[in-house]
Enzyme design. Structure first.
Site, PDB file in Angstrom:
ATOM      1  N   ASP A  98       1.042  -1.000   0.168  1.00 38.61           N
ATOM      2  CA  ASP A  98       0.090  -0.318   0.448  1.00 38.61           C
ATOM      3  C   ASP A  98       0.506   1.069  -0.154  1.00 38.61           C
ATOM      4  OD1 ASP A  98      -1.861   2.229   0.673  1.00 38.61           O
ATOM      5  OD2 ASP A  98      -3.121   0.667   1.527  1.00 38.61           O
TER       6      ASP A  98
ATOM      7  N   CYS B 219      -7.387   4.926  -1.635  1.00 38.14           N
ATOM      8  CA  CYS B 219      -7.040   3.534  -1.738  1.00 38.14           C
ATOM      9  C   CYS B 219      -8.446   2.359  -2.549  1.00 38.14           C
ATOM     10  CB  CYS B 219      -7.069   3.064  -0.668  1.00 38.14           C
ATOM     11  SG  CYS B 219      -6.028   3.256   0.260  1.00 38.14           S
TER      12      CYS B 219
ATOM     13  N   ASP C 156      -1.235  -0.172  -5.135  1.00 34.21           N
ATOM     14  CA  ASP C 156      -2.926   0.684  -5.068  1.00 34.21           C
ATOM     15  C   ASP C 156      -2.665   2.508  -5.318  1.00 34.21           C
ATOM     16  OD1 ASP C 156      -2.383   1.620  -2.465  1.00 34.21           O
ATOM     17  OD2 ASP C 156      -4.003   1.406  -1.730  1.00 34.21           O
ATOM     18  N   HIS C 157      -1.441   2.609  -5.091  1.00 35.07           N
ATOM     19  CA  HIS C 157      -0.602   4.196  -5.500  1.00 35.07           C
ATOM     20  C   HIS C 157       0.409   4.850  -4.748  1.00 35.07           C
ATOM     21  CE1 HIS C 157      -2.243   5.169  -1.397  1.00 35.07           C
ATOM     22  NE2 HIS C 157      -3.686   4.127  -1.186  1.00 35.07           N
TER      23      HIS C 157
END
Length: 395
Positions: free
Chosen positions: A43, A83, A323-324
């Site tokens: 994450d 997210c 996710d980013h």
């Protein structure tokens, strides 16, 4: 899209460990060796934070190892942040304009196919370790009092949550309590104080332990999604990783422009996303982020070693992405915002044991998280869903 068309399939494996899948009309989907499939999300992992990518500070020996035995996608990007929107694109293979998850809390339409449902069609029982941050479609709720309607931290349909860390991280807290730690402050406070505890008690260690235990119990090909929260804030690396990087040596972030866009100026004025104004605090934040990167990298090293020791390394397709990204002080910001390179450029590594000629290569062309679902569908020997905006990364 009918449920029978989207999810239900017949799967047959023969004694030579080959499989074939058919949909409800009897159409043949493919024939090949049944592999294990491991989808790993880290994450908020910036795409430049790999030593294999030439980062001047951070060390990631185990991700580098995977790059040597797989393919690194040097210009790999998420579709959205935060997210839930980013993960919706990853899990469905569709752009945000199509899945319409525009923020944390936006429901994901249940009519969409997703990577877990694809794995079911391929004959697997997909297992989740961590979280997926997807709000349920309210039309599938059991009623107005369904607790899933009050949170975006739901489990993507199709997954069995073997280790469910949605919400308050209760399983981790119980594990910590059994080890003698005081958990009364709750999971956010405990994440923020991971630097005060040994890495053996970290949330990343906990996820890795549960995944390895589950793998040891498998006697047939498996599909697992390990969703690690780190290096997501709070900025607190576990144990020895909290002192791994000297704050005086972590480098300076990209400075904001003198006359920023009004929206940029607004973001820099908000505590939730503005970078620390004190240089020492900023340096500490960057050092802790790099420490979290190296700590979760160490957990991945445990997974690689376990697969090798158990003879599964050459039978497992591994995909690592995020996710980013994370601003990390660049442009006067921290966390993630919608338009910056640092918020969208993410890690992307794929190891397919059936493509050894590609191992060790680096793809410099633009790739995206919407390509992950098609890539894994291809690896599982099933058709790519028509909804997907991405393409298999083998193309």
């Amino acid at each position: 899209m009918a449920e029978s068309q989207r999810v239900i399939s017949a799967c047959r494996r023969n004694r030579s460990n080959e499989y074939s899948t058919e949909d409800c009309t009897g159409q043949h989907y493919g024939l090949g060796v049944a592999r294990n499939h491991l989808l790993i999300t880290l994450d908020q992992f910036r795409g430049d934070c790999l030593s294999a990518a030439g980062h001047p500070v951070v060390r990631t020996p185990h991700l580098d190892d995977l790059c040597t035995h797989g393919v690194r996608f040097a210009r790999h990007y998420s579709q959205a942040s935060p997210c839930a929107p980013g993960r919706a694109s990853l899990y469905t293979g569709t752009y945000q304009m199509n899945h319409r998850v525009v923020a944390n809390g936006t429901p994901l339409d249940d009519r969409f196919d997703n990577i877990a449902r694809a794995a079911v069609r391929a004959g697997y029982s997909p297992a989740l370790f961590g979280y997926t941050d997807q709000s349920i479609d309210p039309r599938t709720a059991t009623g107005p009092d369904d607790p899933r309607l009050s949170t975006y931290e739901g489990v993507l349909p199709g997954f069995e949550a073997v280790l469910d860390l949605t919400g308050d991280y209760r399983p981790w807290l119980e594990w910590l309590a059994a080890k003698g730690h005081d958990v009364s402050a709750g999971h956010i406070a405990l994440l923020a104080t991971e630097h005060e505890r040994p890495a053996s008690s970290s949330v990343s260690t906990f996820v890795c332990d549960r995944l390895l235990e589950w793998i040891d119990d498998r006697d047939e090909p498996w599909f697992a999604h390990a969703s690690f929260i780190r290096p997501h804030p709070p900025y607190s690396a576990a144990g020895e990783f909290s002192t791994m990087y000297d704050p005086s040596l972590v480098g300076d972030p990209i400075a904001p422009v003198e006359n920023p866009h009004p929206f940029h100026a607004l973001m820099m004025a908000l505590d939730v996303c503005s970078a620390p104004s004190d240089p020492a605090d900023l340096a500490r934040m960057r050092a802790q982020y790099f420490g979290m990167v190296s700590e979760v990298d160490a957990q991945l090293g445990r997974i690689w070693a376990h697969l090798r020791a158990n003879g599964m390394w050459d039978d497992t397709v591994i995909v690592v992405t995020a996710d980013h990204g994370e601003q990390l002080g660049d442009h006067g910001l921290r966390e993630k915002l919608g338009w910056w390179e640092e918020s969208h450029h993410i890690v992307g590594i794929v190891r397919d044991p059936d493509r050894p000629a590609a191992h060790g290569s680096v793809v410099e062309e633009f790739t995206e998280n919407v390509d992950i679902m098609p890539t894994m569908c291809e690896a599982m020997g099933i058709p790519v869903a028509a909804q997907c905006d991405g393409l298999p990364l083998t193309g």
